[in-house]
Write a protein that holds these residues in place. Sequence first.
Motif, PDB file in Angstrom:
ATOM      1  N   VAL A  39      -7.508   3.664  -4.858  1.00 18.93           N
ATOM      2  CA  VAL A  39      -8.306   3.076  -3.798  1.00 18.93           C
ATOM      3  C   VAL A  39      -9.514   4.921  -3.275  1.00 18.93           C
ATOM      4  O   VAL A  39     -10.497   4.661  -3.680  1.00 18.93           O
ATOM      5  CB  VAL A  39      -7.866   3.229  -2.218  1.00 18.93           C
ATOM      6  CG1 VAL A  39      -9.318   2.671  -1.285  1.00 18.93           C
ATOM      7  CG2 VAL A  39      -6.620   1.493  -2.768  1.00 18.93           C
ATOM      8  N   GLN A  40      -8.245   5.814  -3.223  1.00 25.72           N
ATOM      9  CA  GLN A  40      -8.717   6.911  -2.942  1.00 25.72           C
ATOM     10  C   GLN A  40      -7.988   7.628  -3.812  1.00 25.72           C
ATOM     11  O   GLN A  40      -6.897   7.694  -3.869  1.00 25.72           O
ATOM     12  CB  GLN A  40      -8.866   6.875  -1.918  1.00 25.72           C
ATOM     13  CG  GLN A  40     -10.053   8.338  -1.180  1.00 25.72           C
ATOM     14  CD  GLN A  40     -10.101   8.308   0.228  1.00 25.72           C
ATOM     15  OE1 GLN A  40      -8.989   8.285   0.716  1.00 25.72           O
ATOM     16  NE2 GLN A  40     -11.310   8.310   0.757  1.00 25.72           N
ATOM     17  N   ARG A  60      -3.049   0.881  -3.473  1.00 27.51           N
ATOM     18  CA  ARG A  60      -2.801  -0.964  -3.443  1.00 27.51           C
ATOM     19  C   ARG A  60      -2.607  -1.138  -4.464  1.00 27.51           C
ATOM     20  O   ARG A  60      -3.104  -1.174  -5.703  1.00 27.51           O
ATOM     21  CB  ARG A  60      -4.418  -1.219  -2.713  1.00 27.51           C
ATOM     22  CG  ARG A  60      -3.941  -3.358  -2.063  1.00 27.51           C
ATOM     23  CD  ARG A  60      -5.559  -2.754  -1.546  1.00 27.51           C
ATOM     24  NE  ARG A  60      -5.972  -1.917  -0.697  1.00 27.51           N
ATOM     25  CZ  ARG A  60      -7.001  -2.538  -0.569  1.00 27.51           C
ATOM     26  NH1 ARG A  60      -8.514  -3.039  -0.746  1.00 27.51           N
ATOM     27  NH2 ARG A  60      -7.854  -1.054   0.605  1.00 27.51           N
ATOM     28  N   GLU A  82      -4.233  -0.351  -8.343  1.00 28.08           N
ATOM     29  CA  GLU A  82      -5.707  -0.156  -7.871  1.00 28.08           C
ATOM     30  C   GLU A  82      -5.411   0.850  -7.342  1.00 28.08           C
ATOM     31  O   GLU A  82      -4.968   1.461  -5.939  1.00 28.08           O
ATOM     32  CB  GLU A  82      -6.402  -0.692  -6.841  1.00 28.08           C
ATOM     33  CG  GLU A  82      -7.768   0.042  -6.894  1.00 28.08           C
ATOM     34  CD  GLU A  82      -9.274  -1.573  -5.886  1.00 28.08           C
ATOM     35  OE1 GLU A  82      -9.581  -1.532  -5.954  1.00 28.08           O
ATOM     36  OE2 GLU A  82      -8.114  -2.175  -5.219  1.00 28.08           O
ATOM     37  N   THR A 120       0.532  -1.076  -0.353  1.00 26.07           N
ATOM     38  CA  THR A 120       0.166  -0.324  -0.069  1.00 26.07           C
ATOM     39  C   THR A 120       1.147   1.379   0.044  1.00 26.07           C
ATOM     40  O   THR A 120       1.764   1.910   0.769  1.00 26.07           O
ATOM     41  CB  THR A 120      -0.974   0.409   1.202  1.00 26.07           C
ATOM     42  OG1 THR A 120      -1.898  -0.970   1.336  1.00 26.07           O
ATOM     43  CG2 THR A 120      -1.529   1.348   1.320  1.00 26.07           C
ATOM     44  N   SER A 158      -2.347   6.337  -1.482  1.00 27.41           N
ATOM     45  CA  SER A 158      -3.908   5.772  -1.868  1.00 27.41           C
ATOM     46  C   SER A 158      -4.324   4.452  -2.816  1.00 27.41           C
ATOM     47  O   SER A 158      -4.510   4.462  -2.895  1.00 27.41           O
ATOM     48  CB  SER A 158      -4.344   7.038  -2.607  1.00 27.41           C
ATOM     49  OG  SER A 158      -4.735   8.468  -1.981  1.00 27.41           O
ATOM     50  N   ARG A 192      -8.765  -0.277 -11.769  1.00 26.34           N
ATOM     51  CA  ARG A 192      -7.758  -0.872 -11.824  1.00 26.34           C
ATOM     52  C   ARG A 192      -6.207  -0.491 -12.644  1.00 26.34           C
ATOM     53  O   ARG A 192      -6.914  -0.976 -14.069  1.00 26.34           O
ATOM     54  CB  ARG A 192      -7.815  -1.912 -11.048  1.00 26.34           C
ATOM     55  CG  ARG A 192      -8.089  -2.655  -9.928  1.00 26.34           C
ATOM     56  CD  ARG A 192      -9.579  -3.454  -9.766  1.00 26.34           C
ATOM     57  NE  ARG A 192     -10.337  -3.468  -8.428  1.00 26.34           N
ATOM     58  CZ  ARG A 192     -10.854  -4.595  -8.165  1.00 26.34           C
ATOM     59  NH1 ARG A 192     -11.395  -4.927  -9.113  1.00 26.34           N
ATOM     60  NH2 ARG A 192     -10.749  -4.355  -6.627  1.00 26.34           N
ATOM     61  N   ASP A 238     -11.647  -6.752  -2.487  1.00 26.99           N
ATOM     62  CA  ASP A 238     -10.153  -6.710  -2.051  1.00 26.99           C
ATOM     63  C   ASP A 238      -9.415  -7.281  -3.298  1.00 26.99           C
ATOM     64  O   ASP A 238      -9.559  -8.268  -4.040  1.00 26.99           O
ATOM     65  CB  ASP A 238      -9.605  -7.811  -1.172  1.00 26.99           C
ATOM     66  CG  ASP A 238      -8.366  -7.559  -0.974  1.00 26.99           C
ATOM     67  OD1 ASP A 238      -7.698  -6.470  -0.337  1.00 26.99           O
ATOM     68  OD2 ASP A 238      -7.458  -8.595  -1.355  1.00 26.99           O
ATOM     69  N   LYS A 266     -13.521   1.638 -12.551  1.00 31.42           N
ATOM     70  CA  LYS A 266     -13.958   1.395 -11.868  1.00 31.42           C
ATOM     71  C   LYS A 266     -16.018   1.209 -12.047  1.00 31.42           C
ATOM     72  O   LYS A 266     -16.568  -0.041 -11.036  1.00 31.42           O
ATOM     73  CB  LYS A 266     -14.560   2.724 -11.099  1.00 31.42           C
ATOM     74  CG  LYS A 266     -15.546   2.437  -9.428  1.00 31.42           C
ATOM     75  CD  LYS A 266     -15.838   3.809  -8.848  1.00 31.42           C
ATOM     76  CE  LYS A 266     -16.084   3.656  -7.568  1.00 31.42           C
ATOM     77  NZ  LYS A 266     -16.705   4.897  -6.757  1.00 31.42           N
TER      78      LYS A 266
END
Length: 712
Positions: A543-544, A331, A541, A326, A329, A476, A512, A442
């Motif tokens: 994430v945010q 992953r 990915e 990680t 933001s 992703r 996940d 997404k």
Amino acid sequence: MEVRTTLGERGIRRQPGMFPISIPAVTSKLIAVLVFSLAVGLTAFWIKNDLVQHRLITHVHSDHNVYPFLSVAGIIALLVIHMGIRLYPVYQALTSNNSSREAVKRLQKYPYELLVGMVLLGLGAVFVSEWVGREGRLEGANLISPLIGGMGISLTIAILMFTMVRRVLRPVIVELQYALDGYSIGIPIVWPMLITYACTLLAAILNLFQLTIVESQEHDKNAPYFVGMAALFDVVFALLLAGFVTLRFRRELAGLVRSIRELVVEGSDMRLSKKPAASPADEAGELALVFRELQLRIEQKFESLGRELKLANKVQQKMLPPGDLTIGSYRIAARNRPFQEVGGDLFDVLSLGPNRFAVMIGDVSGKGLPAALLMSALLLLFRSEIRRNGSPAEVLARMNRELCEAMGEDSTVTLGVGVIDAVHDTIQYASAGHLSPYIVHKEGTIEAISCSSLPIGIDEDMKYEETVLKLQPGDRFILYTDGLIESMDESGRMYSFDGLERELAAWQAGDDVAAVLDDWLARMDASYVKDNDDRTVVVLELVQAYWLQTAQREASAVTHAEALSELTPSRFYAHDWMLNSIEGMERSVSEQVGLLVATFWPEVDLREDVQSAVSEGIMNAIEHGNRHNPELVVTVQAQVGSRLTVIRIYDCGGGFFPHVARSENEMAKKRELEDPRGWGLVLIDSLSDYWSTGRDERGFYMELYFMRKSRG
């Protein structure tokens, strides 16, 4: 001629421990061979004697004559006693685990002694049988036919014993020669073959000669018919016996050839669990012993190589980054599955600063240790070059120049390098012959990133192209190697790009990523079992959004209005956005700026004002500054402090003077316009606390100011 060799001279050492030979089992097999050979030989004689109506030996079929059974029992007893005397030293060597050359010699000579001994015992038994059957009256004319027939049947039984005893004693001799003292004494391969065929031929001739004598002594008109049937039986029996001997020898050589073939076939078991099937008492046995030496040496090399490969695998895995990471933001989940213990696939994730990191994936042509060595060198070279700064295309060009001379023409390398800007959520990506990556958005759509170039190691002056990719939260980015695409199932069907895209389309947002990747590869391992290449997958990915994550972290310390006084004026948060000059793109950026201010200033109701003012400023920059040229970029820079928010909107135009635009007369004219597009500066002036313009090295900008004021 004798062939003497010392296995110790060829490097074979004695193995410690007891022999894997069961002495009772060997003894039982030898006794069974003796009884079986006698039973087969005597059965053949009885059948032939019946064919000629008991003309060979008349008295053995007497109802009260028990001599034949006593004779057979006596022969078996004598053979067993002889076996025990001759093989006792061998048993001692096996039980005591001591070296004994005499034991090896005895085992190799025992079948030949048995051959001669059985012939003599047979002749003796026939002589005694005739003497007993004729009550001591022996005449020369009557004695010739039984003795010739007895010698024929004795030779037949002896050949059976000779062939089968050699087969039973073969593993014992091999163990003694190999494991005891490495001593070998061989008899040329021609001798057992000549002895077998000569004795078989002689037995047939003797049997036929006896039948000729019987036929000449009989005056029955049917005698030739019976004699002919018996002669045919002798010929067929002799051919079967010769065929049996030939087949046994052929199977020995075929087993040896099969063992050698299995040894050289890739992926076969090179251990000593399979011993060569060949008689050790001739040249084939010498070849078998040499083959066992080869097996031993290969096993030693194989075990040594196995240890080295396990160590290399540990080193290789240590060089690769962890499979789950990680970074801000992002992953990252990466999986590397080498086809062999080590492989040529590689990947890397490397930090380049507070808000930048690099992702790399590569595939070295070939498999195994050579590919793994080149992979390790590539990994070190990449880490060195990426830290020297430069874009991904420049890094690939430098690596290509370094590796062209070192690799030569035998190997090629494909690489894909991406540099991620965690502030702007962009990826600078360049490829050197690697497969096109994918972006899974997404909402579930799949985007293949087109990129084509030559692999590293082909053209020293190759220039690599790069592209800039923009990620949104939930997107992703997937990198992979060709081992994944080229995997095949049991029916020979390739996984292909269609299979990859079907898999990516089935992914659900919010799952996940590490669990999704593990489940995918587990299903591939179960279904696509014929792959013969390394497989590597890297999934990145977002994430945010970085600015939202940081804003939430910074704003979490401010939970009520009283905490505002504790913030210093110098504390602020900044973030940049870049967008092309296309109408409609301002909405997303203005919403994010409004959300940013609301996150830091939750008690102030400025979100809609900020959002509207920024939207008008961006549209003004697109229309008047960049003239709707989609190739020109508008940059929005937001700085949220403890008491003041400053928002700059850059364009590529010539600019305007704010004091002219802000004059009362100019504002009055804009209010009177029916076209709402002229109201932009009026809205900005009414929504913001203050605004101005300026120019720096990035271009012309409009600057909006918003003060932090509590509700009410």
